[in-house]
Design an enzyme around this catalytic site. Structure first.
Site, mmCIF file in Angstrom:
data_model
loop_
_atom_site.group_PDB
_atom_site.id
_atom_site.type_symbol
_atom_site.label_atom_id
_atom_site.label_comp_id
_atom_site.label_asym_id
_atom_site.label_seq_id
_atom_site.Cartn_x
_atom_site.Cartn_y
_atom_site.Cartn_z
ATOM 1 N N ASP A 181 -7.143 6.255 -1.474
ATOM 2 C CA ASP A 181 -5.866 6.046 -1.287
ATOM 3 C C ASP A 181 -6.052 3.748 -0.510
ATOM 4 O O ASP A 181 -7.283 3.695 -0.802
ATOM 5 C CB ASP A 181 -6.909 5.873 0.856
ATOM 6 C CG ASP A 181 -6.197 5.022 2.189
ATOM 7 O OD1 ASP A 181 -4.867 4.694 1.508
ATOM 8 O OD2 ASP A 181 -6.267 4.833 3.128
ATOM 9 N N LYS A 209 -0.175 -4.756 -1.543
ATOM 10 C CA LYS A 209 0.000 -3.875 -1.421
ATOM 11 C C LYS A 209 1.582 -3.591 -1.425
ATOM 12 O O LYS A 209 3.042 -3.113 -1.404
ATOM 13 C CB LYS A 209 -0.117 -2.845 -0.675
ATOM 14 C CG LYS A 209 0.360 -0.961 -0.665
ATOM 15 C CD LYS A 209 -0.732 -0.221 0.382
ATOM 16 C CE LYS A 209 0.239 1.108 1.105
ATOM 17 N NZ LYS A 209 -0.844 1.933 1.558
ATOM 18 N N GLU A 245 1.228 9.234 2.762
ATOM 19 C CA GLU A 245 -0.426 9.325 3.326
ATOM 20 C C GLU A 245 -0.210 10.304 4.095
ATOM 21 O O GLU A 245 -1.687 10.774 4.297
ATOM 22 C CB GLU A 245 -0.067 7.599 3.268
ATOM 23 C CG GLU A 245 -0.786 6.707 2.803
ATOM 24 C CD GLU A 245 -0.428 5.057 2.864
ATOM 25 O OE1 GLU A 245 -0.312 4.838 4.043
ATOM 26 O OE2 GLU A 245 -0.777 4.416 1.464
ATOM 27 N N ASP A 291 1.090 6.692 11.538
ATOM 28 C CA ASP A 291 -0.400 6.057 10.325
ATOM 29 C C ASP A 291 0.390 4.730 10.694
ATOM 30 O O ASP A 291 1.192 3.994 10.052
ATOM 31 C CB ASP A 291 0.125 6.945 9.345
ATOM 32 C CG ASP A 291 -0.717 5.796 7.555
ATOM 33 O OD1 ASP A 291 -1.404 4.706 7.838
ATOM 34 O OD2 ASP A 291 -0.531 7.047 6.766
#
Length: 617
Positions: free
Chosen positions: A12, A74, A155, A178
């Site tokens: 992850d 990210k 994810e 999420d």
């Protein structure tokens, strides 16, 4: 001596923290890092020499070397952003892929130390709403780190794998909420009999815990300015300390009603050093971030609508990401889904990595296969004559997928066509996001409507799009893997959707007008060609009737007559030319008569008569 089996891990790669896991004895387990922690901060610090710090050491050092620290990289994936820093007297520029690769390299080394062998293959997760370039950038980061990336998976899908491992035979509908450090996703999945099908997905790649931290930072900066007159907004070192304190306070308020923020010697002025001492209550924080949390719930509502489900249809809500620890988030989710279980069984910081490990084990043949059926988040189309966006793959189509449609040329003796790929929900290409263009050239000269050009959209298991155009007559083809020049921001996504709703009727009318004009233009061309081909075989009275109808329709096109008037003239010419068209068919002509269609769509879909625009030479 028995050969050591090569390990395959799940990673992850998070905005704030990253995590790795692998399957042992049929169960996914977290791989601790060299510091003995289960998660690794996604922070990189470049020293003035050749040392690069990653993880917890980098996070601590970032307080002292803020100008050399990269956090939340990210959010930069898939862009041309560069981190510029001076090292050994030279200016260096690092891409998001390079910075992310340092995080992945540390995860790889730590996993190898823990497992006692090489780790060269991995499954890496991304937010469901990552576009093609962001996904490709993530794969490239893995390659730079020395990893063969077996698959990129979403994810929320990974999280559902981790939760559904023991319940594969139970049919149920799950909503994955999420809320991570940098992104938010909502996905609805149907689970049962070893199949995980994503029904709908929505998200925001610019919404996460970082935004909550920034609200706290802004509050502290305002409070400090009002008390001291000093603006910390341009003080890089002070802002880094504020960021660290804000994150700590946010976490503390998940279990306590207030948090004390103490930052001695934060800055100084002519009167001496200045300290910051503040108390942040949970109630104040909830007031600061009310709109952020509401944005996540709006995305949840959009996902339910896309899936054609109500909150009562949801059996479980899976909370993923550290930001779901915020009590107000859990409260709102529980209120919305009163009939479903809000599942907190797995650490929200670890669940995605655990699911990635399950997928890694499946791909390595270590576990029975579980079928993953993800979806593409927005409609993918090409621009056709008149600027219409002609869909090839609709939004929320299950991937991997390949779809083809056959198009033709819009002008006589057209030697090339330009394929313009767009993404979005609007009817007209200009109102959507442009993804890329490429040219198919060297088409043999022929009257318009004669060439047959297959356009194929293929989305692989990583969600990366490849577009191919092929001329059926010559077999010549051209293709590109879509790599956007800029990211599809959440503002653009929201604009697309809001405008699609606001302008739905206007778009429908515009699309109808363009389609009618295209039909009229083709009808005139075909009628004139048929009269020419048949010559004196057409009775003079019928020829005069058709020529009158052609002149009338041309006049309507030139004057841009109203749609109803244009359609009336189209129908008149169709009726007048009907008998002539029948005569052309009876003589074995290959060209379609007036109103006939050119080409068809592969895969059993309806045939179409779309014409690809091109750049005139």
């Amino acid at each position: 001596m028995a050969e050591t089996k090569e390990r395959v891990i799940g990673i992850d790669l998070g905005t704030t923290n990253s995590c790795a896991a692998m399957v042992r004895g049929g169960r996914p387990e977290i791989i601790p890092n060299a510091e003995g922690e289960r998660v690794t901060p996604s922070v990189v610090v470049f020293s003035d020499g050749d040392e690069v710090l990653v993880g917890q050491l980098a996070k601590r050092q970032s307080l002292l070397s803020a100008d050399r620290a990269v956090l939340s990289v990210k959010r930069k994936m898939g862009t041309d952003w560069r981190f510029n820093v001076s090292r050994d007297g030279k200016q260096e520029a690092y891409t998001p892929e390079q910075v992310s690769a340092y995080v992945l390299q540390k995860i790889k080394r730590d996993a190898e130390d823990f497992l006692g062998g090489e780790v060269n293959r991995a499954v890496i997760t991304v937010p469901a709403y990552f576009n093609n370039l962001q996904r490709q950038a993530t794969k490239d980061a893995g390659k730079i780190a020395g990893l063969e990336v077996l698959r990129i998976i979403n994810e929320p899908t990974a999280a559902s794998l981790a939760y559904g491992l023991d319940r594969q035979q139970q049919e149920q509908t799950i909503l994955v909420y999420d809320f991570g450090g940098g992104t938010f996703d909502a996905s609805i999945l149907d689970l049962g009999e070893g199949v995980f099908e994503v029904v709908a997905s929505d998200g925001d790649t610019e919404l996460g815990g970082d935004d909550i931290d920034q609200r706290i930072i802004d509050w502290l900066v305002d409070e400090f300015r009002s008390e001291t007159g000093i603006d910390l907004g341009q003080d890089v070192a002070a802002l880094q300390r504020l960021r660290d304190a804000a994150e700590g306070a946010k976490k503390e308020l998940s279990s306590r009603m207030e948090a004390k923020i103490s930052l001695p010697y934060l800055t100084a002025d002519a009167t001496g050093p200045k300290h910051l001492e503040k108390t942040l209550t949970r109630a104040r924080l909830e007031g600061m971030i009310e709109d952020i949390i509401q944005r996540t719930m709006n995305i949840v509502d959009n996902t339910l609508e896309a899936a054609k489900k109500s909150p009562e249809d949801i059996h479980q809500v899976v909370l993923v990401g550290g930001s779901t620890r915020i009590p107000k988030v859990q409260e709102l989710v529980s209120q919305r889904f009163t009939k479903g279980q809000v599942n907190r069984d797995i650490n929200p910081d670890e669940v995605v990595a655990l699911g990635a490990a399950v997928q890694a084990a499946i791909l390595a043949g270590e576990m029975d296969e579980v079928v993953l059926l993800d979806v593409t988040p927005l409609t993918l189309s090409i621009e056709t004559l008149g600027g219409v966006a002609t869909p090839i793959i609709e939004r929320n189509t299950t991937i991997p997928v390949e779809r083809s449609k056959t198009f033709t040329t819009a002008e006589d003796y057209q030697a090339q066509v330009e394929i313009h790929v767009v993404q979005g929900e609007r009817k007209m290409a200009q109102d959507n996001k442009s993804l890329g263009r490429f040219v198919l050239s060297d088409i043999p000269p022929a009257p318009r409507g004669t060439p047959q050009i297959d356009v194929t959209f293929s989305i692989n298991t990583d969600g990366i799009l490849e577009v191919t155009a092929k001329d059926k007559g010559t077999g010549k083809s051209s293709s590109i893997t879509i790599k956007e020049t800029s990211r599809l921001s959440q503002e653009e996504i929201e604009r697309m959707r809001n405008e699609a709703e606001e302008h739905a009727e206007e778009d429908r009318r515009r699309a109808e007008e363009v389609e009618a004009r295209n039909e009229a233009d083709q009808l005139i061309y075909t009628a004139e060609k048929t009269l020419s081909d048949l010559g004196d075989k057409v009775p003079s009275a019928k020829r005069g009737e058709i020529e009158t109808a052609i002149r009338d329709l041309k006049q309507k096109l030139e004057s841009r007559a109203e749609l109803s008037s244009l359609r009336s003239s189209i129908d008149t010419l169709k009726r007048a030319a009907g008998e002539v068209a029948q005569a052309a068919y009876s003589q074995g002509g290959e060209e379609a008569g007036p109103g006939g269609e050119q080409g068809g769509d592969q895969g059993g879909e309806d045939q179409g008569s779309d014409y690809i625009d091109y750049e005139k030479e």
